[in-house]
Write a protein that holds these residues in place. Structure first.
Motif: not given
Length: 126
Positions: A5-6, A36-37, A92-95, A120-121
């Motif tokens: 993720a970026s 998700f976050r 923080v976002y996650y794929c 990614t924050q």
């Protein structure tokens, strides 16, 4: 499948941000994808998911109309466009990915997903 993720960063309330998640290692189009976050001190929260073809999407109620998930199977990448950001979107976002044979976007719980990116924050200030 490996996920990277970026695109995170620090923005002001009302700004937009686009996240990307690049996949490698497996056939990307075989996987349903999601974002998700997780905010500090809170549980991981569903944001949006998309079916393997990209034809079907599903959003958490608080993100509807502000966030858009899409994917480019030719680039093995899923995106999250976030508009009208609010301080409460800070997290923080996650794929995430799961192998999916049905072209549906109904996997809105973290337990459904087998593969996760590193996160990614995203920080939104008022």
């Amino acid at each position: 499948v490996q996920l990277q993720a970026s695109g995170g960063g620090s923005v002001q309330a009302g700004d937009s941000l686009s996240l990307s998640c690049a996949a490698s290692g497996r056939t990307f189009k075989n996987y349903a994808m999601a974002w998700f976050r997780q905010a500090p001190g809170k549980e991981r929260e569903f944001v949006a998911c998309i079916s393997w073809s990209g034809a079907n999407t599903h959003y958490a109620d608080s993100m509807k109309g502000r966030f858009t998930i899409n994917r480019d199977n030719a680039k093995d990448t899923v995106y999250l466009q976030m508009n009208s950001l609010k301080p409460e979107d800070t997290a923080v976002y996650y794929c995430a990915a799961r192998e999916a044979f049905l072209d549906v976007a109904s996997y809105d719980r973290s337990v459904y997903y087998d593969y996760w990116g590193q996160g990614t924050q995203v920080t939104v200030s008022s």
